[in-house]
Structures are given as structure tokens and as C-alpha cells.
Design a protein around this motif. Structure first.
Motif, mmCIF file in Angstrom:
data_model
loop_
_atom_site.group_PDB
_atom_site.id
_atom_site.type_symbol
_atom_site.label_atom_id
_atom_site.label_comp_id
_atom_site.label_asym_id
_atom_site.label_seq_id
_atom_site.Cartn_x
_atom_site.Cartn_y
_atom_site.Cartn_z
ATOM 1 N N GLY A 102 0.809 -1.212 0.000
ATOM 2 C CA GLY A 102 0.000 0.000 0.000
ATOM 3 C C GLY A 102 0.843 1.262 0.000
ATOM 4 O O GLY A 102 0.353 2.364 0.248
ATOM 5 N N GLY A 103 2.141 1.109 -0.291
ATOM 6 C CA GLY A 103 3.035 2.272 -0.313
ATOM 7 C C GLY A 103 3.232 2.796 -1.725
ATOM 8 O O GLY A 103 2.602 2.320 -2.678
ATOM 9 N N ASP A 104 4.118 3.779 -1.857
ATOM 10 C CA ASP A 104 4.379 4.368 -3.183
ATOM 11 C C ASP A 104 4.892 3.331 -4.168
ATOM 12 O O ASP A 104 4.541 3.366 -5.351
ATOM 13 C CB ASP A 104 5.393 5.510 -3.062
ATOM 14 N N SER A 105 5.718 2.401 -3.679
ATOM 15 C CA SER A 105 6.253 1.380 -4.600
ATOM 16 C C SER A 105 5.128 0.558 -5.199
ATOM 17 O O SER A 105 5.104 0.319 -6.408
ATOM 18 C CB SER A 105 7.193 0.414 -3.879
ATOM 19 N N GLU A 154 3.207 2.616 -7.682
ATOM 20 C CA GLU A 154 4.018 2.867 -8.867
ATOM 21 C C GLU A 154 4.076 1.607 -9.736
ATOM 22 O O GLU A 154 3.938 1.666 -10.961
ATOM 23 C CB GLU A 154 5.421 3.270 -8.427
ATOM 24 N N HIS A 184 -4.212 -4.821 -0.402
ATOM 25 C CA HIS A 184 -3.584 -4.134 0.730
ATOM 26 C C HIS A 184 -4.186 -4.639 2.035
ATOM 27 O O HIS A 184 -5.396 -4.902 2.118
ATOM 28 C CB HIS A 184 -3.780 -2.626 0.577
ATOM 29 N N ARG A 185 -3.345 -4.742 3.046
ATOM 30 C CA ARG A 185 -3.795 -5.350 4.298
ATOM 31 C C ARG A 185 -4.670 -4.428 5.147
ATOM 32 O O ARG A 185 -5.286 -4.871 6.107
ATOM 33 C CB ARG A 185 -2.582 -5.832 5.104
ATOM 34 N N ARG A 186 -4.660 -3.121 4.825
ATOM 35 C CA ARG A 186 -5.490 -2.182 5.603
ATOM 36 C C ARG A 186 -6.534 -1.538 4.694
ATOM 37 O O ARG A 186 -6.620 -1.848 3.516
ATOM 38 C CB ARG A 186 -4.607 -1.091 6.217
ATOM 39 N N ARG A 222 -0.692 3.869 2.382
ATOM 40 C CA ARG A 222 0.417 4.623 2.952
ATOM 41 C C ARG A 222 1.011 5.573 1.892
ATOM 42 O O ARG A 222 1.701 6.531 2.227
ATOM 43 C CB ARG A 222 1.482 3.605 3.389
ATOM 44 N N ILE A 253 6.285 -4.657 -1.100
ATOM 45 C CA ILE A 253 6.079 -4.241 0.297
ATOM 46 C C ILE A 253 7.346 -3.620 0.891
ATOM 47 O O ILE A 253 7.468 -3.497 2.097
ATOM 48 C CB ILE A 253 5.572 -5.421 1.157
ATOM 49 N N GLY A 254 8.263 -3.227 0.034
ATOM 50 C CA GLY A 254 9.448 -2.523 0.495
ATOM 51 C C GLY A 254 10.733 -3.318 0.283
ATOM 52 O O GLY A 254 10.695 -4.497 -0.075
HETATM 53 P P1 NAP Z 1 6.654 1.440 2.326
HETATM 54 O O1 NAP Z 1 6.307 2.875 2.193
HETATM 55 O O2 NAP Z 1 7.299 0.963 3.568
HETATM 56 O O3 NAP Z 1 5.294 0.629 2.107
HETATM 57 C C1 NAP Z 1 5.253 -0.745 2.274
HETATM 58 C C2 NAP Z 1 3.802 -1.186 2.117
HETATM 59 O O4 NAP Z 1 3.763 -2.598 2.166
HETATM 60 C C3 NAP Z 1 2.898 -0.646 3.206
HETATM 61 O O5 NAP Z 1 1.665 -0.264 2.662
HETATM 62 C C4 NAP Z 1 2.749 -1.853 4.124
HETATM 63 O O6 NAP Z 1 1.481 -1.927 4.741
HETATM 64 C C5 NAP Z 1 2.855 -3.002 3.186
HETATM 65 N N1 NAP Z 1 3.420 -4.176 3.832
HETATM 66 C C6 NAP Z 1 4.593 -4.270 4.535
HETATM 67 N N2 NAP Z 1 4.779 -5.522 4.961
HETATM 68 C C7 NAP Z 1 3.722 -6.240 4.516
HETATM 69 C C8 NAP Z 1 3.356 -7.593 4.636
HETATM 70 N N3 NAP Z 1 4.121 -8.492 5.274
HETATM 71 N N4 NAP Z 1 2.188 -7.985 4.068
HETATM 72 C C9 NAP Z 1 1.421 -7.107 3.403
HETATM 73 N N5 NAP Z 1 1.712 -5.808 3.254
HETATM 74 C C10 NAP Z 1 2.859 -5.376 3.804
HETATM 75 O O7 NAP Z 1 7.616 0.928 1.143
HETATM 76 P P2 NAP Z 1 7.718 1.431 -0.362
HETATM 77 O O8 NAP Z 1 6.394 1.580 -0.973
HETATM 78 O O9 NAP Z 1 8.720 0.528 -1.014
HETATM 79 O O10 NAP Z 1 8.373 2.863 -0.236
HETATM 80 C C11 NAP Z 1 9.617 3.064 0.455
HETATM 81 C C12 NAP Z 1 9.964 4.560 0.429
HETATM 82 O O11 NAP Z 1 10.272 4.954 -0.913
HETATM 83 C C13 NAP Z 1 8.798 5.444 0.869
HETATM 84 O O12 NAP Z 1 9.309 6.546 1.557
HETATM 85 C C14 NAP Z 1 8.180 5.872 -0.427
HETATM 86 O O13 NAP Z 1 7.459 7.104 -0.319
HETATM 87 C C15 NAP Z 1 9.393 5.995 -1.324
HETATM 88 N N6 NAP Z 1 8.999 5.783 -2.726
HETATM 89 C C16 NAP Z 1 8.675 6.873 -3.473
HETATM 90 C C17 NAP Z 1 8.280 6.714 -4.787
HETATM 91 C C18 NAP Z 1 7.908 7.918 -5.583
HETATM 92 O O14 NAP Z 1 7.852 8.985 -5.032
HETATM 93 N N7 NAP Z 1 7.642 7.781 -6.859
HETATM 94 C C19 NAP Z 1 8.188 5.447 -5.358
HETATM 95 C C20 NAP Z 1 8.528 4.351 -4.587
HETATM 96 C C21 NAP Z 1 8.911 4.541 -3.269
HETATM 97 P P3 NAP Z 1 1.031 -0.867 5.872
HETATM 98 O O15 NAP Z 1 0.726 0.388 5.141
HETATM 99 O O16 NAP Z 1 -0.170 -1.532 6.477
HETATM 100 O O17 NAP Z 1 2.182 -0.767 6.810
#
Ligand code: NAP
Length: 323
Positions: A163-166, A169, A185-187, A191, A248-249
Motif C-alpha cells: 500500500g506504499g508508493d512502490s 508505482e 492491501h492489508r489495511r 500509505r 512491500i518494500g
Molecule cells: P513502504 O512505504 O514501507 O510501504 C510498504 C507497504 O507494504 C505498506 O503499505 C505496508 O502496509 C505493506 N506491507 C509491509 N509488509 C507487509 C506484509 N508483510 N504484508 C502485506 N503488506 C505489507 O515501502 P515502499 O512503498 O517501497 O516505499 C519506500 C519509500 O520509498 C517510501 O518513503 C516511499 O514514499 C518511497 N517511494 C517513493 C516513490 C515515488 O515517489 N515515486 C516510489 C517508490 C517509493 P502498511 O501500510 O499496512 O504498513
């Protein structure tokens, strides 16, 4: 006895091995500590060892299998004198030069290696869902990289978890190929940034499945479906689809350097400006361990080249100034 080296490279993905090609051609006789296999998803060669077809690495018109590409990188570096050790570094001491590195027992009195310059290319790993069949189907419908694999899902139904930006995207990128993208998404709220949320919610090909978690991925030789549990009702349903993207990161592999190298709060190593210099003089970082933005094999390889050139020039400057 401690073995002394001019340049040691930790890591054997595209960044580490490109650094090795350049450093060995610069007569620096690098040693690559390449890691050692501990599971299917943790082995020397980096994340490309977990992919199948790579179609976006320049120079391969018909594409190449990820593991084959890494074998070619490895052999190219060996051709110029790079040596390899198939082990994991267990401890580093960067407080003085030469830097000290331990392989095996981290409490041994004598370090295993001493290095004048160190190139850190330990990469990052995608966080996974730890489903029973996830690792087996990785590269066969389960993917952690839409940019790499989206093209293989033309006209298909797929799902993205996160549910994050990744995740958003990836989902948006995948709409170029897939017929339908289900974002799981789990919620009940995302995010991700508001702008990405709006873009994804407005997209006709993206559907959202809220309060849901994937409990397994099915398929014999390739993904055929997933089982999803609604976290509010507990009801499990099967969905037929061809691809599951886990977004999920990522987690950079930087635990070894905690307290010694400057890191972002997310654990990624900080490099200085557009160089590969870290806060410790003589230690250079390249590839995904310091790049959470691009995360491509070609960008990692590019930064590995930069690290080797930075290290070579730094060593020359040291010699010129009598150090
Ligand atoms: P993130 O922001 O940490 O989001 C991870 C998502 O995965 C969250 O929604 C989380 O759920 C979910 N998640 C984590 N563990 C899980 C599990 N075991 N089962 C199911 N869902 C799970 O990671 P990200 O999206 O890779 O982003 C990382 C950073 O890079 C952030 O600061 C982001 O803003 C940035 N980013 C920016 C861009 C852009 O600007 N274009 C693109 C990519 C990334 P919950 O929400 O419930 O915790």
C-alpha cells in the motif's frame, strides 16, 4: 594469518562485479567476497540470480537469463585477475586503515583480511510475503520488479501487494501491459502519497482489494492463482491470475556497517554528492545498497564502475601524498 589486499569488494551483484572489472583492469588485484548461498533467495550474484529473462540490459537484443548474465559478469572480472572468495563477511572494522574484515568467526582476534580500500556493494533485498510457494515461483509469475518483468504480462490479470508508493508505482506501470491489476492491501487506507493514490484510484484498470492478505500463490511451473484472506471476515477466496508482484518494500544489506558508515533512517548508505564516497575515507559504496530510487542492474553496474574509478583515484592520491 591476515591476508592484505589493496581493494576488497563486498558483494557480487552487477555493482560489485562491475567494480571488479574496472578495478582489475586498473591492476588493483581486487578480491570479491561474494557471499555464500544460504537459501534460494540468498546467494552470490545478487537479485538477478532470482530473475529469469532480462530484456532491458543493453547489449542483449534477444534478452538473457539473469543468472547467465551474472556468470558472464563474474567471468569477465576473473579474466582480468579478480579473485573470489565464497563467504560472507561477518564483521568489519573501519575505524582505521587498513580496514579490517572478518569472515567466519567475528570474534577471532585476527581479522581474515586487511584492505587499503573497500567497495561496499552488498545490495538490497526485496521484502517478501513468506508464502509457502512464493520462493519456488519467484521468476515464474512471482516478481518483485515491475520494470523488469511487466512486459511478460501483456493481456493478463495480475495482482500487486502493498500500500506504499512502490506498490502504486508498480501497479500503474503494470497497467501498460496487464488487462487488470488488483492491488491487495492489508489495511483500508494506503500509505502512499496522495498524488499516487489519486492516480491509481482513477485508473480504470486498477481494482483495490482492501483489508486483505495473500495466504499463498498457486501454480505448478508458473503462477495460476492466489488465495486471499479477508482480514475482517476471515473468509478465504481463490483468484485466478498470472502474476503476483510483491511491493512491500526493500531492505538494504547494511547491518554490517551500523555505527560505522552513515546511513539514511531506512538503512541505505549515504554517499557524498554524485560520487561513491562514504563518510569513511577509502570506503566506497555502489549499487542498491545506496540507491533506493532506480534499483536497476544497469544503474547498479554504472555505480560499480564509478566506485572502482573513485577507489583507483583515491589510492593514487594516497600514494602521491606519501600515505
Ligand atoms: P513502504 O512505504 O514501507 O510501504 C510498504 C507497504 O507494504 C505498506 O503499505 C505496508 O502496509 C505493506 N506491507 C509491509 N509488509 C507487509 C506484509 N508483510 N504484508 C502485506 N503488506 C505489507 O515501502 P515502499 O512503498 O517501497 O516505499 C519506500 C519509500 O520509498 C517510501 O518513503 C516511499 O514514499 C518511497 N517511494 C517513493 C516513490 C515515488 O515517489 N515515486 C516510489 C517508490 C517509493 P502498511 O501500510 O499496512 O504498513
Amino acid at each position: 594469518m591476515t591476508e592484505s589486499r589493496q581493494v576488497i569488494i563486498i558483494g557480487s551483484g552487477p555493482a560489485g562485479l562491475t567494480a571488479a572489472i574496472y578495478a582489475s583492469r586498473a591492476q588493483l588485484s581486487p578480491l570479491v567476497i561474494e557471499g555464500e548461498p544460504s537459501s534460494t533467495s540468498d546467494q552470490p550474484g545478487g537479485q538477478l540470480m532470482l530473475t529469469t529473462e532480462v530484456e532491458n540490459f543493453p547489449g542483449f537484443v534477444e534478452g538473457i537469463m539473469g543468472p547467465d548474465l551474472m556468470v558472464a559478469f563474474r567471468e569477465q572480472a576473473a579474466r582480468f585477475g579478480t579473485e573470489y572468495v565464497t563467504s560472507k563477511v561477518s564483521r568489519v572494522d573501519l575505524s582505521s586503515r587498513p580496514f579490517r574484515l572478518w569472515v567466519g568467526d567475528p570474534d577471532a582476534a585476527e581479522p581474515t583480511y586487511a584492505a587499503e580500500a573497500l567497495i561496499v556493494a552488498t545490495g538490497a533485498k526485496s521484502l517478501m510475503l513468506n508464502l509457502p510457494n512464493e520462493e519456488r515461483l519467484l521468476g515464474y509469475g512471482v516478481s518483485t520488479c515491475a520494470t523488469c518483468d511487466g512486459f511478460f504480462f501483456r493481456g493478463m490479470d495480475i495482482a500487486v501487494v502493498g500500500g506504499g508508493d512502490s506498490a502504486l508505482e508498480e501497479a500503474l506501470f503494470l497497467t501498460k501491459f496487464a488487462d487488470k491489476v488488483t492491488l491487495i492491501h492489508r489495511r483500508g487506507e494506503l500509505r502512499a502519497s496522495k498524488v499516487m493514490q489519486k492516480r491509481a484510484m482513477d485508473h480504470p484498470k486498477i481494482e483495490f482489494l482492501w483489508h486483505s492478505t495473500v495466504v499463498d500463490v498457486m501454480g505448478d511451473t508458473k503462477v495460476s492463482g492466489i488465495r486471499v484472506r479477508n482480514l475482517e471476515s476471515g473468509v478465504e477466496t481463490d483468484m485466478a491470475l498470472s502474476g503476483l508482484f510483491v511491493a512491500i518494500g526493500h531492505q538494504p544489506n547494511t547491518a554490517l556497517f551500523e555505527g560505522q558508515l552513515d546511513m539514511e533512517s531506512t538503512g541505505y548508505l549515504r554517499t557524498v554528492g554524485t560520487t561513491t564516497y562514504t563518510n569513511v575515507e577509502g570506503v566506497f559504496a555502489c549499487g542498491d545498497v545506496q540507491d533506493h530510487r532506480y534499483r536497476q542492474a544497469i544503474t547498479a553496474a554504472g555505480s560499480g564502475c564509478m566506485a572502482a574509478i573513485d577507489a583507483e583515484r583515491w589510492i593514487e592520491d594516497q600514494a602521491a601524498s606519501g600515505h
